[in-house]
Enzyme design. Sequence first.
Site, short mmCIF file in Angstrom:
data_model
loop_
_atom_site.label_atom_id
_atom_site.label_comp_id
_atom_site.label_asym_id
_atom_site.label_seq_id
_atom_site.Cartn_x
_atom_site.Cartn_y
_atom_site.Cartn_z
N LYS A 187 32.21 123.11 21.26
CA LYS A 187 33.41 123.82 21.74
C LYS A 187 33.80 125.01 20.87
CE LYS A 187 35.72 120.15 24.34
NZ LYS A 187 37.00 119.48 24.60
N ASP A 222 41.91 122.28 28.30
CA ASP A 222 42.33 120.97 27.79
C ASP A 222 43.86 120.89 27.64
OD1 ASP A 222 39.79 119.79 27.62
OD2 ASP A 222 39.43 120.62 25.63
#
Length: 273
Positions: free
Chosen positions: A66, A102
């Site tokens: 990520k 997220d």
Amino acid sequence: MENYFAVIGDPIAHSLSPLLHSAGYQSLGITAEYSRFRVTPSKLKEAVYGLRALGFSGWNVTIPHKESIIPLLDELTPEAENAGAVNTVKQLNGKLIGHNTDGNGFVLAIENKFNFSDKKAVILGAGGAARGIAFALKEKGMRIHILNRTLSRAQELASLIRLAGGEASSGDLLPGVWLKDVDLVVQTTPVGLYGENYPISLQGIKPKTLVVDIIYKPWETAFLREARKLGCQTINGLPMFLFQGVLAWEFWLGGKAPVEQMWAALVNEVQTK
Ligand code: ATR
């Protein structure tokens, strides 16, 4: 043209993203394919160039890429900049745009149970997941207190939030007076994934406080079970997982994702295994 999507990470075999997105394509009759690819850190660059060359419309990114994918992308959205991490990439006219769903996925997961304005959140943990959530909650006007096993990481995250104009403080991962005046508690560490007990107790928390654990397997961690027994409202990590996927879908394809069908596919998979 066909739409090709994927998720890349390592490990990846248990990713529910293909199931989540495919349920959505099926429900709307969209011609698209969503694959999962195991990509080790040393192959990340080649994998990203390969996905670009093959014309993938977009892909999700998970552990451990990520953060390391960022230098390989052409642009970042403000959400990805804030989170310091990318979980969604879109290819647009040959350009790779990194995004992060997220934090806002977390917000969507709780917004039907929670009124954000002028409230206080305690975030347990100060890693990547905590950072995305902390920024999204700051955008909703919440005051944020970050508790972490390693205090310096909590301090760093709190100062990032303050630099961005939010109200944030930090402390050690310990019970304390915060239990009495918190409105939302978010558990972002991996503790509980393997059935472990949580290092701190929530004894003394106000009943009805909303307590969220971002873990969804097991369905109820020891941490969440204690919160429920103390009279708190609880939510596990599956709604957040759903909405990070819904937001990625909408970033790629536009329009509205079929949330109910995507949720049904997830619940069916997680609760029957
Ligand atoms: P992620 O990107 O999934 O958030 P991470 O960046 O490795 O993962 O962060 C993991 C978080 O869980 C950190 O806050 C970590 O605390 P430290 O900063 O002290 O390492 C926390 N964590 C992991 N294992 C833990 C444990 N056994 N007890 C308490 N906190 C733990």
